[in-house]
Scaffold this motif. Structure first.
Motif, PDB file in Angstrom:
ATOM      1  N   THR A 132      25.079  47.831  45.801  1.00  0.00           N
ATOM      2  CA  THR A 132      24.898  48.054  44.366  1.00  0.00           C
ATOM      3  C   THR A 132      25.866  47.232  43.530  1.00  0.00           C
ATOM      4  O   THR A 132      25.677  47.074  42.321  1.00  0.00           O
ATOM      5  N   MET A 133      26.910  46.713  44.181  1.00  0.00           N
ATOM      6  CA  MET A 133      27.892  45.926  43.449  1.00  0.00           C
ATOM      7  C   MET A 133      27.476  44.466  43.294  1.00  0.00           C
ATOM      8  O   MET A 133      28.165  43.679  42.638  1.00  0.00           O
ATOM      9  N   LEU A 134      26.348  44.100  43.932  1.00  0.00           N
ATOM     10  CA  LEU A 134      25.894  42.724  43.822  1.00  0.00           C
ATOM     11  C   LEU A 134      25.550  42.356  42.385  1.00  0.00           C
ATOM     12  O   LEU A 134      25.698  41.203  41.964  1.00  0.00           O
ATOM     13  N   ALA A 135      25.084  43.389  41.613  1.00  0.00           N
ATOM     14  CA  ALA A 135      24.724  43.106  40.225  1.00  0.00           C
ATOM     15  C   ALA A 135      25.936  42.736  39.391  1.00  0.00           C
ATOM     16  O   ALA A 135      25.813  42.044  38.365  1.00  0.00           O
ATOM     17  N   ASP A 136      27.141  43.164  39.821  1.00  0.00           N
ATOM     18  CA  ASP A 136      28.348  42.794  39.087  1.00  0.00           C
ATOM     19  C   ASP A 136      28.805  41.369  39.384  1.00  0.00           C
ATOM     20  O   ASP A 136      29.572  40.783  38.605  1.00  0.00           O
ATOM     21  N   ILE A 137      28.365  40.861  40.526  1.00  0.00           N
ATOM     22  CA  ILE A 137      28.790  39.514  40.923  1.00  0.00           C
ATOM     23  C   ILE A 137      27.741  38.478  40.555  1.00  0.00           C
ATOM     24  O   ILE A 137      28.057  37.405  40.016  1.00  0.00           O
ATOM     25  N   PHE A 138      26.474  38.786  40.842  1.00  0.00           N
ATOM     26  CA  PHE A 138      25.398  37.847  40.586  1.00  0.00           C
ATOM     27  C   PHE A 138      24.685  38.205  39.277  1.00  0.00           C
ATOM     28  O   PHE A 138      24.872  39.299  38.736  1.00  0.00           O
ATOM     29  N   PRO A 139      23.845  37.330  38.781  1.00  0.00           N
ATOM     30  CA  PRO A 139      23.129  37.626  37.534  1.00  0.00           C
ATOM     31  C   PRO A 139      22.236  38.849  37.690  1.00  0.00           C
ATOM     32  O   PRO A 139      21.967  39.340  38.794  1.00  0.00           O
ATOM     33  N   ASP A 140      21.739  39.325  36.559  1.00  0.00           N
ATOM     34  CA  ASP A 140      20.851  40.484  36.576  1.00  0.00           C
ATOM     35  C   ASP A 140      19.564  40.174  37.318  1.00  0.00           C
ATOM     36  O   ASP A 140      19.104  39.028  37.354  1.00  0.00           O
ATOM     37  N   GLY A 141      18.969  41.168  37.897  1.00  0.00           N
ATOM     38  CA  GLY A 141      17.707  41.014  38.608  1.00  0.00           C
ATOM     39  C   GLY A 141      17.884  40.618  40.037  1.00  0.00           C
ATOM     40  O   GLY A 141      16.923  40.185  40.681  1.00  0.00           O
ATOM     41  N   ILE A 142      19.133  40.693  40.581  1.00  0.00           N
ATOM     42  CA  ILE A 142      19.360  40.333  41.979  1.00  0.00           C
ATOM     43  C   ILE A 142      18.639  41.297  42.890  1.00  0.00           C
ATOM     44  O   ILE A 142      18.601  42.510  42.639  1.00  0.00           O
ATOM     45  N   ASP A 143      17.985  40.769  43.909  1.00  0.00           N
ATOM     46  CA  ASP A 143      17.258  41.579  44.878  1.00  0.00           C
ATOM     47  C   ASP A 143      18.046  41.578  46.181  1.00  0.00           C
ATOM     48  O   ASP A 143      18.141  40.551  46.860  1.00  0.00           O
ATOM     49  N   ALA A 144      18.635  42.710  46.525  1.00  0.00           N
ATOM     50  CA  ALA A 144      19.457  42.787  47.737  1.00  0.00           C
ATOM     51  C   ALA A 144      18.653  42.550  48.989  1.00  0.00           C
ATOM     52  O   ALA A 144      19.188  42.136  50.021  1.00  0.00           O
ATOM     53  N   GLY A 145      17.363  42.810  48.958  1.00  0.00           N
ATOM     54  CA  GLY A 145      16.538  42.607  50.141  1.00  0.00           C
ATOM     55  C   GLY A 145      16.046  41.179  50.304  1.00  0.00           C
ATOM     56  O   GLY A 145      15.383  40.867  51.281  1.00  0.00           O
ATOM     57  N   ASN A 146      16.347  40.302  49.354  1.00  0.00           N
ATOM     58  CA  ASN A 146      15.870  38.919  49.417  1.00  0.00           C
ATOM     59  C   ASN A 146      16.956  38.002  48.883  1.00  0.00           C
ATOM     60  O   ASN A 146      16.796  37.352  47.851  1.00  0.00           O
ATOM     61  N   LEU A 147      18.079  37.983  49.595  1.00  0.00           N
ATOM     62  CA  LEU A 147      19.219  37.190  49.146  1.00  0.00           C
ATOM     63  C   LEU A 147      19.069  35.709  49.470  1.00  0.00           C
ATOM     64  O   LEU A 147      19.407  34.849  48.675  1.00  0.00           O
ATOM     65  N   VAL A 148      18.589  35.385  50.687  1.00  0.00           N
ATOM     66  CA  VAL A 148      18.483  33.992  51.148  1.00  0.00           C
ATOM     67  C   VAL A 148      17.084  33.761  51.685  1.00  0.00           C
ATOM     68  O   VAL A 148      16.572  34.563  52.478  1.00  0.00           O
ATOM     69  N   ASN A 149      16.486  32.666  51.259  1.00  0.00           N
ATOM     70  CA  ASN A 149      15.164  32.282  51.746  1.00  0.00           C
ATOM     71  C   ASN A 149      15.076  30.760  51.754  1.00  0.00           C
ATOM     72  O   ASN A 149      15.213  30.124  50.705  1.00  0.00           O
ATOM     73  N   SER A 150      14.924  30.152  52.931  1.00  0.00           N
ATOM     74  CA  SER A 150      14.903  28.686  53.045  1.00  0.00           C
ATOM     75  C   SER A 150      13.756  28.250  53.957  1.00  0.00           C
ATOM     76  O   SER A 150      13.419  28.944  54.912  1.00  0.00           O
ATOM     77  N   ASP A 151      13.184  27.099  53.608  1.00  0.00           N
ATOM     78  CA  ASP A 151      12.112  26.490  54.395  1.00  0.00           C
ATOM     79  C   ASP A 151      12.459  25.025  54.646  1.00  0.00           C
ATOM     80  O   ASP A 151      13.079  24.364  53.794  1.00  0.00           O
ATOM     81  N   SER A 152      12.073  24.518  55.812  1.00  0.00           N
ATOM     82  CA  SER A 152      12.296  23.102  56.131  1.00  0.00           C
ATOM     83  C   SER A 152      11.140  22.589  56.971  1.00  0.00           C
ATOM     84  O   SER A 152      10.529  23.340  57.728  1.00  0.00           O
ATOM     85  N   ALA A 153      10.856  21.310  56.795  1.00  0.00           N
ATOM     86  CA  ALA A 153       9.774  20.675  57.560  1.00  0.00           C
ATOM     87  C   ALA A 153      10.111  19.209  57.767  1.00  0.00           C
ATOM     88  O   ALA A 153      10.665  18.550  56.870  1.00  0.00           O
ATOM     89  N   SER A 154       9.831  18.670  58.942  1.00  0.00           N
ATOM     90  CA  SER A 154      10.061  17.255  59.236  1.00  0.00           C
ATOM     91  C   SER A 154       8.957  16.745  60.144  1.00  0.00           C
ATOM     92  O   SER A 154       8.453  17.484  60.997  1.00  0.00           O
ATOM     93  N   THR A 155       8.591  15.492  59.925  1.00  0.00           N
ATOM     94  CA  THR A 155       7.533  14.862  60.718  1.00  0.00           C
ATOM     95  C   THR A 155       7.969  13.447  61.069  1.00  0.00           C
ATOM     96  O   THR A 155       8.450  12.707  60.201  1.00  0.00           O
ATOM     97  N   THR A 156       7.817  13.065  62.333  1.00  0.00           N
ATOM     98  CA  THR A 156       8.162  11.729  62.797  1.00  0.00           C
ATOM     99  C   THR A 156       7.024  11.184  63.642  1.00  0.00           C
ATOM    100  O   THR A 156       6.524  11.877  64.534  1.00  0.00           O
TER     101      THR A 156
END
Length: 256
Positions: A132-156
């Motif tokens: 619950t303290m994440l809202a004090d550190i990060f901007p409003d609307g922070i979703d604790a269940g979706n903090l990091v989401n990354s995608d990558s793709a490479s073709t050779t």
């Protein structure tokens, strides 16, 4: 500013030196070509290869010498390879024929396809109530269940192909120039043929075993160790196939 000017001066002097060297060598070649207009290409004189300033005798690891042990009432001699003497080349100055029949063909094709997809996600739904303290550190609307989401793709994709074919059929007489301590022989042969205004030259060098020489006093090219075989020519046609010296200097100096 002074360092930049000095660097430009150094580059300019270097280019001028290279250009002057190329032009001088080119001028010498031009003079020789002008002097030889209307004349056939000159053949090189027959010379003793051991008198060449760049000639170096072949030196390879040799086995220890064998003692000559003679047996009573025996015609066989230790180290001998035959009972009777023949006319095949065996000493310095003897001549034998080198048979060159090269018919090589190589085909190689490679193709590589590579693809990679990656997806990562991380969340912090519950951590002793600290989420619950994440809202004090990060901007409003922070979703604790979706903090990091990354995608990558490479073709050779890579592909390559080699298709090479060589066919040479020649015969050249060579001279034995050296007999090594173990009996192997060093040969060297040069052949020049002039047809009209085109000169063809064949050079062969290497080391052979006496047992590989046939009864016809011939040896195949694939039985020559450390073989050096060169087949080329010079003349009007060969000269036309070469770019001018100015173009060659330009190709060497031009960085792009």
């Amino acid at each position: 500013m002074a360092h930049s000017r000095s660097r430009r001066l150094t580059v300019t002097l270097t280019l001028a030196t290279l250009l002057s060297a190329g032009m001088l060598s080119g001028c010498g070649n031009m003079i020789d070509r002008v002097a030889g207009i209307g004349n056939e290409p000159k053949m090189d004189p027959i010379e003793n290869p051991t008198q060449d300033p760049n000639y170096q005798p072949v030196s390879l690891p040799m086995p220890s010498p064998m003692a000559d042990v003679r047996q009573p009432n025996s015609l066989w001699r230790q180290g001998s390879r035959a009972f009777f003497k023949d006319q095949r080349a065996g000493k310095v100055g003897d001549i034998l024929t080198v048979v060159i029949e090269i018919d090589d063909e190589a085909k190689l094709a490679n193709k590589t396809d590579q693809a990679r997809d990656g997806s990562n996600s991380a969340g912090l739904d519950n951590l002793l109530g600290y989420e619950t303290m994440l809202a004090d550190i990060f901007p409003d609307g922070i979703d604790a269940g979706n903090l990091v989401n990354s995608d990558s793709a490479s073709t050779t994709t890579g592909s390559g192909a080699v298709d090479r074919s060589e066919a040479i059929k020649l015969r050249v007489a060579a001279v034995i120039t050296q007999v090594m301590p173990n009996g192997n022989m060093v040969l060297q042969g040069t052949q020049q043929v002039r047809v009209n205004y085109e000169l063809r030259e064949l050079n062969v060098q290497g080391i052979i075993r006496p047992t590989d020489i046939s009864t016809a006093n011939e040896v195949n090219y694939d039985q020559i160790a450390e073989a050096r075989i060169a087949y080329g020519g010079k003349g009007t046609l060969s000269d036309v196939q070469q770019p001018r010296y100015g173009q060659q200097v330009y190709d060497i100096l031009f960085p792009f």
